[in-house]
Structures are given as C-alpha cells and as structure tokens.
Write a protein that holds these residues in place. Structure first.
Motif, PDB file in Angstrom:
ATOM      1  N   THR A  12       8.895  -4.903  -6.776  1.00 31.41           N
ATOM      2  CA  THR A  12       7.582  -3.594  -6.613  1.00 31.41           C
ATOM      3  C   THR A  12       7.119  -3.989  -5.141  1.00 31.41           C
ATOM      4  OG1 THR A  12       6.898  -3.381  -8.818  1.00 31.41           O
ATOM      5  CG2 THR A  12       5.705  -2.342  -7.185  1.00 31.41           C
ATOM      6  N   LEU A  13       7.462  -2.658  -4.306  1.00 32.79           N
ATOM      7  CA  LEU A  13       7.458  -2.419  -2.923  1.00 32.79           C
ATOM      8  C   LEU A  13       6.875  -1.775  -2.744  1.00 32.79           C
ATOM      9  CD1 LEU A  13      10.975  -2.859  -1.669  1.00 32.79           C
ATOM     10  CD2 LEU A  13       9.476  -4.185  -1.832  1.00 32.79           C
ATOM     11  N   THR A  14       5.206  -1.525  -2.159  1.00 38.48           N
ATOM     12  CA  THR A  14       4.070  -0.769  -2.177  1.00 38.48           C
ATOM     13  C   THR A  14       3.751   0.046  -0.710  1.00 38.48           C
ATOM     14  OG1 THR A  14       3.595  -1.909  -3.797  1.00 38.48           O
ATOM     15  CG2 THR A  14       1.865   0.068  -2.525  1.00 38.48           C
ATOM     16  N   LYS A  16       2.433   3.632   1.765  1.00 39.03           N
ATOM     17  CA  LYS A  16       1.333   4.362   1.678  1.00 39.03           C
ATOM     18  C   LYS A  16       1.304   5.385   0.540  1.00 39.03           C
ATOM     19  CE  LYS A  16       0.237   5.951   5.762  1.00 39.03           C
ATOM     20  NZ  LYS A  16       1.044   5.272   6.567  1.00 39.03           N
ATOM     21  N   ARG A  19       5.775   4.191  -4.401  1.00 36.67           N
ATOM     22  CA  ARG A  19       5.876   2.687  -5.214  1.00 36.67           C
ATOM     23  C   ARG A  19       6.949   2.714  -5.848  1.00 36.67           C
ATOM     24  NH1 ARG A  19       1.570   1.212  -8.499  1.00 36.67           N
ATOM     25  NH2 ARG A  19      -0.075   0.041  -6.644  1.00 36.67           N
ATOM     26  N   VAL A  21       9.381   1.140  -7.707  1.00 33.35           N
ATOM     27  CA  VAL A  21       8.894  -0.145  -9.227  1.00 33.35           C
ATOM     28  C   VAL A  21      10.924  -0.500  -9.598  1.00 33.35           C
ATOM     29  CG1 VAL A  21       7.684   0.267  -9.776  1.00 33.35           C
ATOM     30  CG2 VAL A  21       9.001   1.102 -10.806  1.00 33.35           C
ATOM     31  N   THR A  74       7.715   6.080  -7.640  1.00 28.42           N
ATOM     32  CA  THR A  74       6.704   6.234  -7.904  1.00 28.42           C
ATOM     33  C   THR A  74       5.474   6.635  -7.160  1.00 28.42           C
ATOM     34  OG1 THR A  74       5.676   4.177  -8.216  1.00 28.42           O
ATOM     35  CG2 THR A  74       7.944   5.313  -9.966  1.00 28.42           C
ATOM     36  N   PRO A  76       1.952   6.253  -6.280  1.00 24.37           N
ATOM     37  CA  PRO A  76       0.538   4.445  -6.008  1.00 24.37           C
ATOM     38  C   PRO A  76      -0.396   5.380  -7.089  1.00 24.37           C
ATOM     39  CG  PRO A  76       1.690   5.024  -3.848  1.00 24.37           C
ATOM     40  CD  PRO A  76       2.226   6.144  -4.609  1.00 24.37           C
ATOM     41  N   LEU A 120      11.239   1.079   3.376  1.00 25.05           N
ATOM     42  CA  LEU A 120       9.962  -0.324   1.892  1.00 25.05           C
ATOM     43  C   LEU A 120      11.207  -1.033   2.103  1.00 25.05           C
ATOM     44  CD1 LEU A 120       7.673   1.630   0.616  1.00 25.05           C
ATOM     45  CD2 LEU A 120       7.418  -0.635   1.658  1.00 25.05           C
TER      46      LEU A 120
END
Ligand SMILES: CC(C)(COP(=O)(O)OP(=O)(O)OC[C@H]1O[C@@H](n2cnc3c(N)ncnc32)[C@H](O)[C@@H]1OP(=O)(O)O)[C@@H](O)C(=O)NCCC(=O)NCCS
Length: 186
Positions: A12-14, A16, A19, A21, A74, A76, A120
C-alpha cells in the motif's frame, strides 16, 4: 537483482492525494464501471469490452499473481476508487518491466492524481522491486499522459506508426521508458 518478494507482497503506497492499494474483489464493480467509460477507452485504445465476469475474475486473481503488481488508485480520505495501474511483463533477468495506468473517469483527470500515482509506483519499482528500466506505450494524441510521463523522467524511444485504428482513423503509438537513474522522485 529483482526482489521477488516486493512483487509478491502487494504494497500500500500512500501519497497526498492518492493511496495505491492491492487491486482485489472489492474493486470489481468500480473496475467494471471504469471499463465502460468511452473517453478512457479512446485514450487507451481499448476496442474490446470486458464482461462483468471477466472483470470479477481479473480483480479476484490479482493478489495471487507473483509476477506482476496491480494496484487500485484510491482516495486517501474515503477509499473511493479512482483508477488502477500495473507493473507487468516483468523480465527479472533484464530488471525491466512495463507500466500502464488509467484513471477510472475523465472527471478525475488533470488534478495531479496520475502524476502522483506514477511517482509512487516508480519509486517502489526502482527502490523496492529493484527494476532498472520501466517502459510503456502511449498514443501520440494523448498529450496529457505524455506530459505526465515526461515529468516523471520517461523519454520517447520510438514510434509505432499507425498502430491504432480508431473510428476510421489511424494513430501512432510512442514507446517511452525511464531508467532508474533518470527517475526524479518528488
Ligand atoms: C493519463 C493520466 C494517468 C494522467 O493523469 P492525470 O491525473 O490526469 O494528470 P496530472 O493531472 O497528474 O497531470 C496532467 C499534466 O498534463 C498536462 N496537460 C494536460 N493536457 C495537456 C495537453 N493537451 N498537452 C500538454 N500537456 C497537457 C497538464 O498541464 C499537467 O501538467 P502540469 O501539472 O505540469 O501542468 C490520466 O489522465 C488518465 O488515466 N487518463 C485516462 C487513461 C489514459 O490516458 N491512460 C494512459 C494511457 S497511456
């Protein structure tokens, strides 16, 4: 050397605004709805329409694929589905892979989401998977996508003339790639 566990264990890379998933069964309805979007279909040159059963099978089998990475984009804040992206055609011997991304509707375009998602996943691809080269195809008319890819360090390596026939007109595709040393994390 490729780190195969970085492909197998879906991250999972978040950021600003997005996100990323692991794409899974819960995304099936949104994934299928996105596949019907006419403008996204034109920009990605997608002729064939998926059936709902195919979309369902695709989403539910992504987690078990150890040779590629498929992530949902998605929001955040509320988890809203915004699109998806993939690192695929991984060639471990060459430390190279293909990349594709599609937001789920054109209303989400132009807000910086595609650039952030690409940054990301490239950071993950170079730093964690251990790739050296990431390549993609983009249609020459897709100026927004090309701008995003260039800003992430991709350069044009070639032109596939007349590779798309869309509503009676032919269009070129560009082959673009970014090498680990060209990548500019933000
Ligand atoms: C391509 C895609 C991922 C880009 O993501 P995005 O969130 O829309 O793009 P961003 O908002 O991050 O960035 C858009 C950039 O393109 C630029 N841009 C937009 N239209 C442009 C045009 N006609 N000519 C040149 N640049 C353009 C914007 O100015 C912006 O750059 P800037 O931030 O430096 O000003 C997304 O639009 C998408 O999924 N589209 C539908 C499917 C698709 O085209 N997939 C790619 C197939 S290869």
């Amino acid at each position: 050397m490729i780190n195969t566990s970085a492909l197998r264990d879906k991250p999972t890379l978040t950021g600003k605004s997005v996100r990323l998933v692991p794409l899974c069964s819960e995304h099936t309805d949104a994934y299928f709805a996105a596949s019907l979007d006419e403008e996204v279909r034109r920009l990605t040159g997608t002729h064939r329409q998926l059936t709902y059963a195919e979309a369902k099978e695709w989403c539910q089998t992504r987690a078990s694929r150890t040779d590629r990475l498929d992530l949902a984009i998605t929001a955040p804040r509320d988890g809203r589905y915004l699109g998806e992206l993939s690192i695929y055609s991984v060639a471990p011997e060459n430390e190279s892979a293909g990349y594709r991304i599609a937001l789920s509707a054109i209303e989400f375009a132009g807000r910086g989401l595609g650039r952030e998602a690409t940054q990301l996943v490239l950071e993950y691809a170079f730093e964690h998977i251990g790739l050296h080269r990431v390549w993609l195809y983009v249609y020459a008319f897709n100026m927004r996508a090309i701008a995003v890819y260039r800003s992430c360090g991709f350069t044009v390596e070639g032109r596939l003339r007349d590779s798309l026939l869309w509503e009676g007109r032919r269009h070129d595709a560009l082959l673009m790639a970014v090498l680990r040393n060209d990548f500019r994390p933000t």
